[in-house]
Enzyme design. Sequence first.
Site, PDB file in Angstrom:
ATOM      1  CB  ALA A 281     -51.036  -6.139 -89.473  1.00 40.99           C
ATOM      2  CG  HIS A 304     -56.815  -0.782 -83.335  1.00 35.44           C
ATOM      3  ND1 HIS A 304     -56.199   0.444 -83.362  1.00 35.44           N
ATOM      4  CD2 HIS A 304     -58.122  -0.525 -83.174  1.00 35.44           C
ATOM      5  CE1 HIS A 304     -57.093   1.393 -83.217  1.00 35.44           C
ATOM      6  NE2 HIS A 304     -58.284   0.833 -83.099  1.00 35.44           N
TER       7      HIS A 304
END
Lengths: 335, 532
Positions: A281, A304
């Site tokens: 992702a 992140h």
Amino acid sequence: MLELDGAAGGGQLLRSALTLAMCTGQAFHIRRIRSGRSKPGLMRQHLTAVDAAAAICSADVDGAAPGATALRFTPGTIRGGDYAFAIGTAGSTTLVLQTVLPALLCANTPSTIDLQGGTHNPLAPPAEFLRDAYLPLLQRMGADVELELQRPGFYPAGGGALRASIHPCPLQPLTLRERGALSGLQALAWTSGIAPSVGERELAIVQRRLGLDAADLQRRTVQPPSGPGNALLLFARHEAVCEVFCGFGARGVSAEAVAERTCEAVRDYLCGSAAVGACLADQLLLPLALAGGGTFTTARITDHLQSNARLIEKFLPVEIDWHESDGCWQVDVRR
Amino acid sequence: MKKNVVIGFIGTQLDARFGAERWERWRPTVALGMHEDFVVHRMELLIDMRRGARLAKQIAADLAQVSPETEVCLHDTYIANPWDFESMYGALHDFCARQSFDPEHEDYYAHITTGTHVAQICLFLLTESRHLPGRLLQTSPPRARQDVAGAYSIIDLDLSKYDRIAQRFEQQQQEDRSFLKSGIATRNAAFNTMIEQIETVAIRSPAPMLLMGPTGAGKSQLARRVYELKRQRGTVSGAFVEINCATLRGDGAMSALFGHRKGAFTGAVSERAGLLRSADRGVLFLDEIGELGADEQAMLLRAIEDKRFLPVGSDREVCSDFQLIAGTNRDLGREIASGGFRDDLYARLNLWTFELPGLAARREDIEPNLDYELERYERSTHQRVRFNVEARERYLRFAMSADAQWPGNFRDLGASVSRMATLAVAGRIQVDGVDAEIARLRRLWRSADAPAMAADVDFEALLGERVAELDRFDRAQLGDVVAVCRRSRNLSEAGRTLFAASRQTRRSTNDSDRLRKYLARFGLSWSDVTVS
């Protein structure tokens, strides 16, 4: 000159910034690089990424030195061609490749890139992840990239080799809401310079936990070994996407424990409905943003991913949003 | 950015690991290429290829793998015995001589973790002497099992780069200076600056020192302190030998200084070493060096220059390696002009000349010295003595005033404190004790051996009512003239003393007449001023 705060994310923030700068031509100045770490500032593997990026787009770089906490990067024109980069301290080849790959897709001419160093590093995607999970999605977006793992390399000895061939082409938006039906589960155990039985023990656990056929279990040995190492890779192939999970053998950790932990991650993924895992992702955001749009579903919105999204929005005229839907998160990239 | 260049041995023990498991062992040389935050651009590796070719090849290959940034240069170095200091030093010295160091563009590091301890010592010495213009690099094995790079630390031998070490030195320096001042917290800036210089010179230089200053200014004490500082620092190991040259007169002087052979002269019944030889490897303090005779000066010069001299009656030279401190209260430069002192000896002594001011020129130091003298008295008599607050103020006011001449300087102050302390009742020095002491000092300074002071002239007795007409301007001059007259036997002697300077340039002189006329201006005659 775009001002960036390096404290918002570690080495990944710097690498993403390099990629975006190369692709957009936007210069940046980053401060407080990796602040708060026990050894703050640029480490050698980061410097290699900076050097590689600078070489590919003839950038003007100011402040690239070990331990430096600030860096100025002014990109020039991207040039395709044949490149080779060796990464010290068995640093990750895949992270450097991911840094420069989107830029080489925007070049005028095809490129080959040879990388030496670590191919299977903890805290970095293993080569098989790029080859089987990341690149097929890029290919679906129109990219023409081939990746060859010529030789695995592990920390601390390194000595691995990776080769990528890249044909420039514009990226198309991608929609990936569903993973589709499961088409296969496979396992690969690498051993290098250690007893091959370690791999066998790992595969035995995988077979027991995930119920794989013997034909889907593969054990490979690096010959001749460039250093000791072990990695267990599990591939979960669905119609629309392949996910790759990886566990690393380490001193003082039993092969069984490594295998159990990796199987656990696979089962977590299989139980959910999201198309891609957290790692994929995070990495899909950038190509989607360069393509100008796209959608995918994932189980969690990680720190992140959030910091990466904020960074991308600074370089590119896109908006990245996410909302919960059907027990997972849908991420949308829009112009 | 400067390039990092490491110079070191391939270790025949720690670096010598083979097989795949070598990657799980800490190998200092390879580990240098594995630090995330330290790039070695070039490694100059020394190894005996006859014995270590296989190892060298493997180390170079492994370094290329983990550290592609590093260029590896192998130097085939044969050292017959790596535990032998001389051959190791020679080999490394040769190596350094062959290198063309470029410190402008490269930083050098001597890796001292591999190689024998002798190699380590030699690398240290060559780095310290700047034959190898770099810093030391010390590596250490990893603490955690997962890590194989371990740790490294860079040791700069320029100790001033380390704050805490610099602080230590600063403290040591302060202690040394305080030591030279006998722990007295002196306040006179010029004096303190001089002590700083003496400290530096005492530690760094074996050259002679010349201490100038009036009697009692503390030359002897300072000389002894300098000796003790030198001994603490290991620059001297022998004794402190002290002699006042004024006590060396006549035939005995030579033999006292330079010794004599048995039977050298009548009365030389046994051999005598002499002071110079007693001070071998130590410090010789020659006080009142201006009093030394011509022959002794000549011999001393040779002893300073060659560290050799001839004892009396001997035809064989002897050696003595002494460091000389000379003291004088005379202006040696003037002595040279009058032929009393050798200019070549003076040139030798005049390298480090320090002028110790008298107590009168260091009035701000009287108070700390007063405390020091009190403590000294207490130590020697084991009696506790204190000033009453008012008494102390009164004494200091006098001691620091222009009235107090302190002609004998610290000796005077010490004697004064000693007198007050001895006479103190129940360990307290009271106001009356101080008053008595001040009167005593005034008397002492007025007495025979000290020149009479203008301040002591009783003008009222001398001039009667006319004293009211006397200007202060004239009072000072007349006071001194009267004081001289009273010390002189007759008018001519007083005249000679008073006009001593102008006598030199005049062809005909009549000093008596000049004096008589001067006194007449105040209505005074010779008998008026001397009889009272």
